[in-house]
Motif scaffolding. Sequence first.
Motif, PDB file in Angstrom:
ATOM      1  N   ASN A 138       0.622  -1.257   0.127  1.00  0.00           N
ATOM      2  CA  ASN A 138       0.246   0.078  -0.041  1.00  0.00           C
ATOM      3  C   ASN A 138       0.959   1.295   0.101  1.00  0.00           C
ATOM      4  O   ASN A 138       0.369   2.372   0.297  1.00  0.00           O
ATOM      5  CB  ASN A 138      -0.926  -0.089   1.179  1.00  0.00           C
ATOM      6  CG  ASN A 138      -2.353   1.005   0.875  1.00  0.00           C
ATOM      7  OD1 ASN A 138      -2.452   1.034  -0.085  1.00  0.00           O
ATOM      8  ND2 ASN A 138      -2.742   1.350   2.115  1.00  0.00           N
ATOM      9  N   LYS A 139       2.278   1.229  -0.149  1.00  0.00           N
ATOM     10  CA  LYS A 139       2.920   2.261  -0.231  1.00  0.00           C
ATOM     11  C   LYS A 139       2.492   3.312  -1.582  1.00  0.00           C
ATOM     12  O   LYS A 139       2.489   2.706  -2.467  1.00  0.00           O
ATOM     13  CB  LYS A 139       4.541   1.728  -0.236  1.00  0.00           C
ATOM     14  CG  LYS A 139       5.578   2.597  -0.440  1.00  0.00           C
ATOM     15  CD  LYS A 139       7.101   2.073  -0.745  1.00  0.00           C
ATOM     16  CE  LYS A 139       8.123   2.888  -0.949  1.00  0.00           C
ATOM     17  NZ  LYS A 139       8.255   3.982   0.089  1.00  0.00           N
ATOM     18  N   GLU A 140       2.460   4.401  -1.061  1.00  0.00           N
ATOM     19  CA  GLU A 140       1.975   5.396  -2.079  1.00  0.00           C
ATOM     20  C   GLU A 140       3.095   6.067  -2.683  1.00  0.00           C
ATOM     21  O   GLU A 140       3.023   6.781  -3.933  1.00  0.00           O
ATOM     22  CB  GLU A 140       1.109   6.578  -1.596  1.00  0.00           C
ATOM     23  CG  GLU A 140      -0.132   5.717  -1.013  1.00  0.00           C
ATOM     24  CD  GLU A 140      -1.107   6.516  -0.499  1.00  0.00           C
ATOM     25  OE1 GLU A 140      -0.787   7.757  -0.294  1.00  0.00           O
ATOM     26  OE2 GLU A 140      -2.410   5.969   0.106  1.00  0.00           O
ATOM     27  N   SER A 141       4.363   6.159  -2.470  1.00  0.00           N
ATOM     28  CA  SER A 141       5.492   6.888  -2.853  1.00  0.00           C
ATOM     29  C   SER A 141       6.303   5.718  -3.833  1.00  0.00           C
ATOM     30  O   SER A 141       5.939   4.561  -3.759  1.00  0.00           O
ATOM     31  CB  SER A 141       6.377   7.055  -1.758  1.00  0.00           C
ATOM     32  OG  SER A 141       7.082   6.354  -1.002  1.00  0.00           O
ATOM     33  N   GLY A 142       7.169   6.283  -4.807  1.00  0.00           N
ATOM     34  CA  GLY A 142       8.030   5.528  -5.282  1.00  0.00           C
ATOM     35  C   GLY A 142       7.258   5.330  -6.807  1.00  0.00           C
ATOM     36  O   GLY A 142       6.303   5.902  -7.088  1.00  0.00           O
ATOM     37  N   ASN A 143       8.025   4.593  -7.593  1.00  0.00           N
ATOM     38  CA  ASN A 143       7.577   4.394  -8.927  1.00  0.00           C
ATOM     39  C   ASN A 143       7.063   3.048  -9.345  1.00  0.00           C
ATOM     40  O   ASN A 143       6.762   2.858 -10.440  1.00  0.00           O
ATOM     41  CB  ASN A 143       8.830   4.681  -9.982  1.00  0.00           C
ATOM     42  CG  ASN A 143       9.095   5.944  -9.924  1.00  0.00           C
ATOM     43  OD1 ASN A 143       8.492   6.798  -9.878  1.00  0.00           O
ATOM     44  ND2 ASN A 143      10.847   6.362  -9.882  1.00  0.00           N
TER      45      ASN A 143
END
Length: 243
Positions: free
Chosen positions: A105-110
Motif C-alpha cells: 500500500n506504499k504510495e510513494s516511489g515508482n
Amino acid sequence: MRLLISLWKVSRVPRPTNFGNVSYGNWRSSAAIISGRYGYGTQSEGPRPVSRYPVPYRKDLPYDIVELMEEVERKGGFLPNVFKVMSHRPNEFRAFFAYYDILMNKESGNLTKADKELIIVATSANNKCPYCVTAHSALHRIYSKKKTLADQVIVNPELADLSPRERAMLQFALAIAKPENITEEHFGKLEEHGFSREDAWDIAMVTAFFAMANRIAHLTDLRPNEEFYILGRIPRETSEESK
C-alpha cells in the motif's frame, strides 16, 4: 489493512462461489455437520484440508482478526486461504498482514500495484509456490488489465511480452531471489529505466517478503482458492447480477 479491503472491492468474483465439493463462505467441521451443529470455522470442506496445521474456528480467534477476515470475505465473495492458514498463529497473522500492507500500500516511489504483483508472480514462480503464483497472477490481471502477461512470466520471463522497464524490474527482482551477488551494474540497469535506489529497495523488499510467504506456503501445504483462477479473466458481476 486498507489495501486488503480495497482489493476485494475491485476483484469480487461472480456468483456462484461453489466449486466442486468446496463451498467458500461457509466453513464447517465434519464433526459439527454430523452432530447437527453449525460450527462457523475457517476450515473448508473437501478431500484436501486447507493446511496441514490446525485452522481455528472464528469463534476462537481474537476479535480484530475475525473482523478483518469477515470484511475481506464479505467484500470479495470469498476468504483467501492464506488468512485461514495464518490464523493458526494470531500474533504472526497480525505481523504478516501489517508488513504486507506497508509494502503493497506504499504510495510513494515508482512501482505501481501491477508492478508489485508481477514481481511476486515472477519470484514466486522461481520459488515454485503454487499459491502465490496463482493468487498474484489474478491480482496482476486485475490491476494491469492484461490477461496473459502473468501467465507468460510464469512459463518463461525471458520470452514474455514485457516492456523494457518491466524486464529490467523483473531481472533485478530475480537477481535478489536467486540470489545473485548484487553489484552496481544491477542498479545501473534499473536506473536506465527510471528506477531510483529507493525503488530498488522496494523491489527487493517485495521479493524478500514473498520469499518468506512462499516458504510458509511450502510448510503448510497452502493451495490457492479456486476463485483465483478466474479473477481478471471474466467480467465482474454487475450490480444488477449481485442483487
